[in-house]
Design a protein around this motif. Structure first.
Motif, PDB file in Angstrom:
ATOM      1  N   GLU A  46      84.452  21.962   6.106  1.00 17.31           N
ATOM      2  CA  GLU A  46      85.521  22.417   5.467  1.00 17.31           C
ATOM      3  C   GLU A  46      85.554  23.796   5.266  1.00 17.31           C
ATOM      4  O   GLU A  46      86.749  24.471   5.496  1.00 17.31           O
ATOM      5  CB  GLU A  46      85.318  21.804   3.934  1.00 17.31           C
ATOM      6  N   LYS A  47      84.589  24.585   5.547  1.00 15.75           N
ATOM      7  CA  LYS A  47      84.578  25.998   5.387  1.00 15.75           C
ATOM      8  C   LYS A  47      83.984  26.750   6.615  1.00 15.75           C
ATOM      9  O   LYS A  47      84.020  27.912   6.435  1.00 15.75           O
ATOM     10  CB  LYS A  47      83.640  26.422   3.957  1.00 15.75           C
ATOM     11  N   LYS A  98      78.570  32.426  27.287  1.00 16.46           N
ATOM     12  CA  LYS A  98      79.174  31.311  26.477  1.00 16.46           C
ATOM     13  C   LYS A  98      78.636  31.534  25.004  1.00 16.46           C
ATOM     14  O   LYS A  98      79.380  31.359  24.197  1.00 16.46           O
ATOM     15  CB  LYS A  98      78.920  29.986  27.035  1.00 16.46           C
ATOM     16  N   VAL A  99      77.253  31.621  24.911  1.00 17.49           N
ATOM     17  CA  VAL A  99      76.814  31.798  23.429  1.00 17.49           C
ATOM     18  C   VAL A  99      77.374  33.268  22.763  1.00 17.49           C
ATOM     19  O   VAL A  99      77.727  33.046  21.662  1.00 17.49           O
ATOM     20  CB  VAL A  99      75.297  32.184  23.576  1.00 17.49           C
ATOM     21  N   ASP A 100      77.562  34.169  23.593  1.00 19.77           N
ATOM     22  CA  ASP A 100      78.153  35.371  22.870  1.00 19.77           C
ATOM     23  C   ASP A 100      79.645  34.943  22.546  1.00 19.77           C
ATOM     24  O   ASP A 100      80.371  35.645  21.417  1.00 19.77           O
ATOM     25  CB  ASP A 100      78.258  36.618  24.057  1.00 19.77           C
ATOM     26  N   GLY A 101      80.344  34.145  23.386  1.00 20.35           N
ATOM     27  CA  GLY A 101      81.800  33.751  22.775  1.00 20.35           C
ATOM     28  C   GLY A 101      81.888  32.622  21.739  1.00 20.35           C
ATOM     29  O   GLY A 101      82.901  32.659  21.172  1.00 20.35           O
ATOM     30  N   LEU A 102      80.682  32.237  21.406  1.00 22.31           N
ATOM     31  CA  LEU A 102      80.893  31.174  20.486  1.00 22.31           C
ATOM     32  C   LEU A 102      81.268  31.871  19.006  1.00 22.31           C
ATOM     33  O   LEU A 102      80.776  32.847  18.499  1.00 22.31           O
ATOM     34  CB  LEU A 102      79.617  30.522  20.176  1.00 22.31           C
ATOM     35  N   THR A 103      82.381  31.133  18.403  1.00 26.06           N
ATOM     36  CA  THR A 103      82.812  31.575  17.004  1.00 26.06           C
ATOM     37  C   THR A 103      82.508  30.289  15.936  1.00 26.06           C
ATOM     38  O   THR A 103      82.134  29.556  16.136  1.00 26.06           O
ATOM     39  CB  THR A 103      84.483  31.925  17.147  1.00 26.06           C
ATOM     40  N   ILE A 104      82.656  31.169  14.384  1.00 29.79           N
ATOM     41  CA  ILE A 104      82.647  30.256  13.717  1.00 29.79           C
ATOM     42  C   ILE A 104      83.741  28.908  13.635  1.00 29.79           C
ATOM     43  O   ILE A 104      83.150  27.930  13.130  1.00 29.79           O
ATOM     44  CB  ILE A 104      82.874  31.209  12.358  1.00 29.79           C
ATOM     45  N   LYS A 105      84.917  29.580  13.989  1.00 25.34           N
ATOM     46  CA  LYS A 105      85.891  28.371  14.218  1.00 25.34           C
ATOM     47  C   LYS A 105      85.549  27.454  15.185  1.00 25.34           C
ATOM     48  O   LYS A 105      85.767  26.389  14.957  1.00 25.34           O
ATOM     49  CB  LYS A 105      87.377  29.189  14.566  1.00 25.34           C
ATOM     50  N   ASP A 106      84.763  27.734  16.061  1.00 25.73           N
ATOM     51  CA  ASP A 106      84.520  26.938  17.158  1.00 25.73           C
ATOM     52  C   ASP A 106      83.336  25.824  16.740  1.00 25.73           C
ATOM     53  O   ASP A 106      83.670  24.634  16.964  1.00 25.73           O
ATOM     54  CB  ASP A 106      83.892  27.594  18.264  1.00 25.73           C
ATOM     55  N   LEU A 107      82.523  26.427  15.718  1.00 26.19           N
ATOM     56  CA  LEU A 107      81.669  25.381  15.136  1.00 26.19           C
ATOM     57  C   LEU A 107      82.031  24.451  13.971  1.00 26.19           C
ATOM     58  O   LEU A 107      81.791  23.507  14.023  1.00 26.19           O
ATOM     59  CB  LEU A 107      80.489  26.071  14.838  1.00 26.19           C
ATOM     60  N   ALA A 110      83.991  21.659  16.047  1.00 27.01           N
ATOM     61  CA  ALA A 110      83.212  20.833  16.370  1.00 27.01           C
ATOM     62  C   ALA A 110      82.514  20.044  15.280  1.00 27.01           C
ATOM     63  O   ALA A 110      82.525  18.723  15.456  1.00 27.01           O
ATOM     64  CB  ALA A 110      81.790  21.325  17.284  1.00 27.01           C
ATOM     65  N   ALA A 111      82.394  20.615  14.162  1.00 26.30           N
ATOM     66  CA  ALA A 111      81.749  19.618  12.879  1.00 26.30           C
ATOM     67  C   ALA A 111      82.748  18.587  12.542  1.00 26.30           C
ATOM     68  O   ALA A 111      82.611  17.257  12.461  1.00 26.30           O
ATOM     69  CB  ALA A 111      81.452  20.677  12.073  1.00 26.30           C
ATOM     70  N   VAL A 112      84.118  19.108  12.693  1.00 24.06           N
ATOM     71  CA  VAL A 112      85.099  18.050  12.360  1.00 24.06           C
ATOM     72  C   VAL A 112      85.128  17.013  13.494  1.00 24.06           C
ATOM     73  O   VAL A 112      85.396  15.519  13.193  1.00 24.06           O
ATOM     74  CB  VAL A 112      86.370  18.963  12.254  1.00 24.06           C
TER      75      VAL A 112
END
Length: 129
Positions: A46-47, A98-107, A110-112
């Motif tokens: 959700e957040k 790829k690790v450097d480019g990972l964002t909160i939105k990506d996670l 993925a969680a959803v």
């Protein structure tokens, strides 16, 4: 036993993924810790997560990757897997980018997508009596 969370994807024998969470605790704490885990998953969906937490994870992943790059076993497993899966082994060298480019939105996305709370297995190892 050490607690933690990990996930993985597989193409064989069919495309699938697994997410495993484990935590050591006494039987009296199983329900409480399971509820706390489900709350964390719900919040991630959700957040999202906090940037400071993502930064810590990224730092850990980069260090682990730097260490693995020095090990012959890592190279053997990674190159073999790439050959078997018909994948470009350049991903080995692109990992940090790829690790450097990972964002909160990506996670959060993925969680959803991957935390299907209607499709999971809960296993509890009971102490010997």
């Amino acid at each position: 036993m050490v607690g933690g969370m990990r996930g993985g994807f597989s193409k064989r024998p069919y495309s699938n993924y697994t997410i495993t969470v484990s935590f050591p605790c006494g039987p009296e704490n199983v329900d409480k810790l399971t509820a706390a885990l489900f709350d964390i998953i719900k919040n991630a969906k959700e957040k999202g997560i906090e940037q400071k937490d993502l930064d810590k994870v990224k730092e850990t992943w980069r260090k682990q990757n730097d260490d693995r790059l020095k090990e012959n076993d890592f190279w053997l497993e990674s190159l073999s897997s790439s050959w078997i899966e018909h994948e470009d082994p350049m991903w080995i060298l692109d990992y940090s980018k790829k690790v450097d480019g990972l964002t909160i939105k990506d996670l959060q996305d993925a969680a959803v997508k991957y935390f299907d709370m209607q499709n999971y297995v809960k296993a509890v190892l009971e102490p010997a009596k």
